[in-house]
Design a protein around this motif. Structure first.
Motif, short mmCIF file in Angstrom:
data_model
loop_
_atom_site.label_atom_id
_atom_site.label_comp_id
_atom_site.label_asym_id
_atom_site.label_seq_id
_atom_site.Cartn_x
_atom_site.Cartn_y
_atom_site.Cartn_z
N TYR A 370 -0.72 -7.30 1.86
CA TYR A 370 -1.55 -6.10 1.81
C TYR A 370 -2.64 -6.27 0.75
N VAL A 371 -3.89 -6.18 1.20
CA VAL A 371 -5.04 -6.45 0.34
C VAL A 371 -5.42 -5.19 -0.41
N PRO A 395 -2.28 -5.47 7.34
CA PRO A 395 -2.06 -6.55 6.36
C PRO A 395 -2.63 -7.86 6.84
N ALA A 396 -2.99 -8.72 5.88
CA ALA A 396 -3.35 -10.09 6.21
C ALA A 396 -2.10 -10.84 6.66
N THR A 397 -2.29 -11.83 7.52
CA THR A 397 -1.13 -12.55 8.08
C THR A 397 -0.70 -13.73 7.22
N SER A 398 -1.58 -14.21 6.33
CA SER A 398 -1.22 -15.35 5.48
C SER A 398 -2.17 -15.39 4.30
N VAL A 399 -1.76 -16.13 3.28
CA VAL A 399 -2.58 -16.31 2.08
C VAL A 399 -2.47 -17.76 1.64
N ALA A 400 -3.62 -18.39 1.38
CA ALA A 400 -3.65 -19.76 0.85
C ALA A 400 -3.60 -19.70 -0.68
N GLU A 401 -2.87 -20.61 -1.25
CA GLU A 401 -2.74 -20.62 -2.71
C GLU A 401 -3.98 -21.25 -3.32
N LEU A 402 -4.61 -20.54 -4.26
CA LEU A 402 -5.81 -21.02 -4.93
C LEU A 402 -5.43 -21.56 -6.30
N PRO A 403 -6.03 -22.68 -6.70
CA PRO A 403 -5.73 -23.21 -8.04
C PRO A 403 -6.26 -22.27 -9.11
N VAL A 413 -7.18 -8.84 -4.33
CA VAL A 413 -5.86 -9.46 -4.45
C VAL A 413 -5.00 -8.95 -3.29
N ALA A 414 -3.83 -9.57 -3.11
CA ALA A 414 -2.90 -9.16 -2.06
C ALA A 414 -1.48 -9.31 -2.57
N ARG A 415 -0.59 -8.41 -2.09
CA ARG A 415 0.82 -8.45 -2.44
C ARG A 415 1.63 -8.59 -1.16
N LEU A 416 2.64 -9.42 -1.20
CA LEU A 416 3.52 -9.62 -0.05
C LEU A 416 4.42 -8.41 0.11
N ALA A 417 4.29 -7.74 1.27
CA ALA A 417 5.08 -6.54 1.58
C ALA A 417 4.91 -5.48 0.50
N ARG A 418 3.75 -5.42 -0.11
CA ARG A 418 3.40 -4.46 -1.17
C ARG A 418 4.25 -4.61 -2.43
N ARG A 419 4.96 -5.73 -2.56
CA ARG A 419 5.80 -5.95 -3.74
C ARG A 419 5.45 -7.29 -4.36
N GLY A 420 5.99 -7.52 -5.52
CA GLY A 420 5.82 -8.79 -6.20
C GLY A 420 4.47 -8.89 -6.89
N SER A 421 4.17 -10.08 -7.37
CA SER A 421 2.93 -10.31 -8.11
C SER A 421 1.75 -10.41 -7.16
N ALA A 422 0.59 -10.02 -7.66
CA ALA A 422 -0.63 -10.05 -6.85
C ALA A 422 -1.25 -11.45 -6.87
N ARG A 423 -1.67 -11.88 -5.69
CA ARG A 423 -2.34 -13.18 -5.56
C ARG A 423 -3.82 -12.95 -5.24
N PRO A 424 -4.71 -13.74 -5.84
CA PRO A 424 -6.13 -13.59 -5.52
C PRO A 424 -6.42 -14.05 -4.09
N VAL A 425 -7.19 -13.24 -3.34
CA VAL A 425 -7.56 -13.62 -1.98
C VAL A 425 -9.08 -13.70 -1.80
N VAL A 426 -9.85 -13.13 -2.71
CA VAL A 426 -11.30 -13.28 -2.69
C VAL A 426 -11.74 -13.54 -4.12
N THR A 427 -12.35 -14.70 -4.35
CA THR A 427 -12.82 -15.07 -5.69
C THR A 427 -14.29 -15.43 -5.63
N LEU A 428 -14.97 -15.22 -6.76
CA LEU A 428 -16.40 -15.50 -6.89
C LEU A 428 -16.63 -16.38 -8.10
N SER A 429 -17.57 -17.30 -7.98
CA SER A 429 -17.93 -18.15 -9.12
C SER A 429 -19.41 -18.49 -9.02
#
Length: 612
Positions: A370-371, A395-403, A413-429
Motif C-alpha cells: 500500500y503506497v 495496492p501495488a503488486t510488488s516492490v523492488a529493493e532499492l540500494p 513509500v509502501a508498506r506490505l499489508a499496511r504493516r511493517g517498515s516502509a520501503r521507498p518506491v519513488v525516489t528522486l536524485s
C-alpha cells in the motif's frame, strides 16, 4: 293511533346507514388526475432538422419552418421547449444541437405534467433510454427527411504529438449511406462508375492551412463504413507546433450532403522527440505509462519495445517495425527524458544525456504493498500529489529493493499489508548532469485501469515526475486542458482542470481567422467545464498569462446529424395524460349530502306520521 313503519321509511333508514358505513370504511377508487393546465410541445432542434437533400442549399429552411408551424399549432398557446443535445426554452433560431436526445426532455415534461407532444424527424439517438410509459403517453408527430445519398468521413485517429522526422500515420474511417438514386444518380466522373456499377472510386486528401500534404484514391463502399491508412512525413506540415489537419473525401458525384465530407485532426509537431520510452519487455505497466506520458508530457513520446532478451531486436511500438540498436541509441541520446522500464541490464549500452526515469522489473518482492506519502520530509512531488487519498488506491503488486542512498529524496513509500517498515518506491536524485527518478513499485497500472480518483492519482504521479525531470518544462504550470481537441458541430467543447487544489474559473483567449474572443471556463466541483463555440479552428491561451496553457482546439463543420439516419419514432396520438391517483369516498361531498338528506327526510316523515 300509532301507524306502522312503511317501506319508504325503511328505505330512507337503509340509505342513511349505508352512507354512514361507507364513510366510516372510506374505500378508495382510482382515477386519472389531469396535471398541468397548458399543453407542452417538445420541438426537435438538432441539426438533422436543418439537414436534408441539397445540403447547405436544399430545403432544410422550409423543413424547419414547417416544424415551427407544427409546434405552434399543436401548442395552442401553450409551452414549447427545444431539445437536442440539451433541453432549452423556445426560440425560432435555426437548429444548432449536434445530437437528438429525447429522454431528458420527456423526463422534464413528466415532472411538469400535462399533455406532451413531440415534433421531430424521428432520428433519435437515445430511443432505448426512454421509459416505455413516457413513450406511450406522448403524442408524436414525425416530419420525415427526404431520402438522399451521402458520402462522409466518419472518424480520424492518429498520434497527437510527433517529431519533425517522424512519419504521421492517420487511420481514416469513411463510408456512404442512403440510396444513390435519391441523390440524383451517379454520373461517371473520373474513376467513378455509373449507378449500379459496383464499387466506385473517390479521393482522400489531407490538407493543412490550405496546403495539400497527401492524397490517395480509395474505393467507396456501397454502404457502411470502411477504414484505410494515410501516411506522410511530418516534414510536410507547414510549420512546427500545433496544427489542424483537414481530412477530406473528394470526387463523389451525387453526394447530397457536403457538410460531412471532411474531419479535422489536431496534432503538434516538435523539432525532436523529447521523451523516449524503452520497454524491455513490454507489459501492461509500460502500455499504461506510454499512454499517460503522451497525455501529460505535452511533447512527442517515442516508444521502443524489446520482447526478446539481449537488447538487440528493438521495434517501434507504434508500427512494430524493426529498429536497429544504433537508431534507438541516437533517439536516446537526443531525448530530454528517457524512461527505462524493465530489465536494467538491457539499458546499459545506452547513454542518455537528459533526465532518466527508471522502472526496474526484476528482483521484486510480491505482495499487497500500500503506497503512501512519507511521514517525514517534503519531496518535490508533494504539491502534485497533495490531493491524493492514498487509502482509496489499489495496492501495488510488488516492490523492488532499492540500494540505500543518502543523496536521494524519497517521494513515496509502501508498506506490505499496511504493516511493517516502509520501503521507498519513488525516489528522486539530481547531479550536475541531469535529474533521475526511480519507481520501484509494480502494478501501478491498476490505478489507471480503475479510473476515477485512482486514475487521477496515477496521472498526477506521472505528471509530477515528468515536470520535475524536465526541470519544470513541458506541461509545467498547466492548470487546464481540453478533453478532446476536436468536437463535432453543435457539441460543447469540454475542458478539464488538471492543477492541484480546488478548480477555479479561468478566462481563456480564443483566436480564430474571424478574430479573437474571450470566454470564461467555469469549472464545476468535478473539475469539468464546457464552451459552446461555432465551427472554427481556435488557438487558445490563458488570458491572465498565469500558466503555460497553449494549444489548438477545433469545432468541426461535420456532425453525425448530417448523415442519413432511420426514423426510430412513429407518429402516434398518445395516451390520456395525467396520473393515476386514489380517491377516498370521504373526499366525495355528495355522499355526506346523501346521508344527511336520508336521515332528515326520514325524521320529517316520521313526525308527519306520528311515529317516534
Amino acid at each position: 293511533m300509532r301507524r306502522r313503519v312503511t317501506l319508504g321509511l325503511a328505505a330512507l333508514r337503509a340509505t342513511g346507514l349505508a352512507a354512514l358505513v361507507l364513510l366510516v370504511w372510506n374505500p378508495t377508487a382510482a382515477r386519472v388526475e389531469a396535471r398541468g393546465a397548458q399543453p407542452l410541445v417538445l420541438l426537435d432542434a438538432s441539426l438533422s432538422m436543418a439537414g436534408g437533400a441539397g445540403g447547405a442549399g436544399g430545403d432544410h429552411g422550409s423543413r424547419w419552418h414547417e416544424a415551427l408551424d407544427s409546434a405552434r399549432a399543436l401548442a395552442r398557446g401553450g409551452v414549447i421547449w427545444r431539445f437536442g443535445e440539451r433541453v432549452a426554452g423556445f426560440d425560432t433560431t435555426p437548429p444548432t444541437d449536434g445530437a437528438s436526445r429525447l429522454a431528458p426532455a420527456l423526463d422534464a415534461a413528466a415532472a411538469r405534467g400535462g399533455p406532451v407532444t413531440v415534433v421531430s424527424d424521428g432520428a433519435i439517438s437515445d430511443r432505448a433510454d426512454i421509459p416505455p410509459d413516457l413513450a406511450r403517453g406522448a403524442r408524436i408527430v414525425v416530419l420525415p427527411r427526404a431520402p438522399f445519398f451521402d458520402a462522409f468521413v466518419a472518424a480520424v485517429d492518429g498520434p497527437r504529438r510527433v517529431a519533425a522526422g517522424d512519419t504521421i500515420r492517420l487511420k481514416v474511417s469513411y463510408g456512404t449511406a442512403g440510396r444513390r438514386e435519391a441523390g440524383g444518380g451517379m454520373r461517371a466522373t473520373g474513376g467513378m462508375r455509373d449507378a449500379g456499377g459496383g464499387m466506385r472510386k473517390a479521393t482522400l486528401a489531407v490538407e493543412a492551412e490550405g496546403q495539400r500534404l497527401v492524397s490517395r484514391a480509395v474505393p467507396l463502399p456501397d454502404s457502411g463504413i470502411v477504414s484505410t491508412e494515410l501516411t506522410f512525413p511530418a516534414s510536410r506540415v507547414p510549420h512546427p507546433g500545433w496544427v489542424a489537419l483537414e481530412v477530406r473525401l473528394e470526387g463523389i458525384a451525387g453526394d447530397s450532403e457536403p457538410r460531412d465530407d471532411a474531419r479535422l485532426f489536431v496534432l503538434e509537431v516538435s523539432p525532436q522527440p523529447s521523451v523516449v520510452l524503452l520497454a524491455a519487455p513490454p507489459d501492461w505497466e509500460t502500455r499504461f505509462l506510454a499512454r499517460t506520458l503522451e497525455d501529460v508530457a505535452r511533447v512527442p513520446v517515442r516508444t521502443f519495445v524489446e520482447a526478446e532478451p539481449g537488447g538487440n531486436r528493438w521495434r517501434d511500438a507504434t508500427t512494430l517495425e524493426s529498429r536497429a540498436a544504433g537508431d534507438v541509441a541516437r533517439a536516446v541520446a537526443g531525448a530530454a527524458l528517457v524512461v527505462e522500464a524493465g530489465d536494467p541490464a538491457t539499458f546499459k549500452r545506452f547513454s542518455p544525456k537528459g533526465a532518466v526515469l527508471t522502472w526496474p522489473g526484476t528482483r521484486r518482492l510480491d505482495g499487497d504493498w500500500y503506497v503512501q506519502s512519507p511521514t517525514t520530509g517534503l519531496s518535490p512531488l508533494a504539491g502534485a500529489l497533495a490531493g491524493v487519498v492514498w487509502d482509496s488506491l489499489p495496492p501495488a503488486t510488488s516492490v523492488a529493493e532499492l540500494p540505500p542512498d543518502s543523496s536521494t529524496t524519497v517521494a513515496l513509500v509502501a508498506r506490505l499489508a499496511r504493516r511493517g517498515s516502509a520501503r521507498p518506491v519513488v525516489t528522486l536524485s539530481q547531479n550536475a548532469a541531469a535529474r533521475r527518478a526511480t519507481i520501484a513499485a509494480g502494478g501501478l497500472y491498476r490505478w489507471a485501469f480503475r479510473g476515477g480518483a485512482s486514475g487521477d492519482a496515477y496521472r498526477a504521479l506521472v505528471a509530477g515526475l515528468v515536470d520535475w525531470l524536465l526541470a519544470e518544462g513541458a506541461g509545467s504550470g498547466e492548470r487546464f486542458r481540453p478533453v478532446a481537441y476536436e468536437v463535432p458541430n453543435g457539441m460543447p467543447s469540454l475542458w478539464k482542470w488538471t492543477a492541484s487544489g480546488e478548480p477555479r474559473n479561468v478566462v481563456v483567449s480564443l483566436t480564430a481567422d474571424g478574430g479573437q474572443r474571450l470566454d470564461t471556463l467555469r469549472f464545476d466541483a468535478g473539475g469539468r467545464a464546457e464552451l459552446r463555440l461555432p465551427p472554427e479552428v481556435y488557438r487558445y491561451a490563458a488570458a491572465d498569462g498565469g500558466g503555460s496553457e497553449r494549444g489548438v482546439v477545433a469545432v468541426e463543420t461535420y456532425s453525425d446529424e448530417w448523415r442519413p439516419a432511420p426514423s426510430v419514432l412513429a407518429s402516434q396520438v398518445g395516451s390520456p395524460t395525467g396520473r393515476l391517483t386514489g380517491v377516498g369516498l370521504r373526499d366525495r361531498w355528495w355522499l355526506f349530502v346523501v346521508a344527511i338528506a336520508a336521515f332528515a327526510v326520514e325524521w320529517a316523515w316520521r313526525r308527519r306520521e306520528g311515529l317516534p
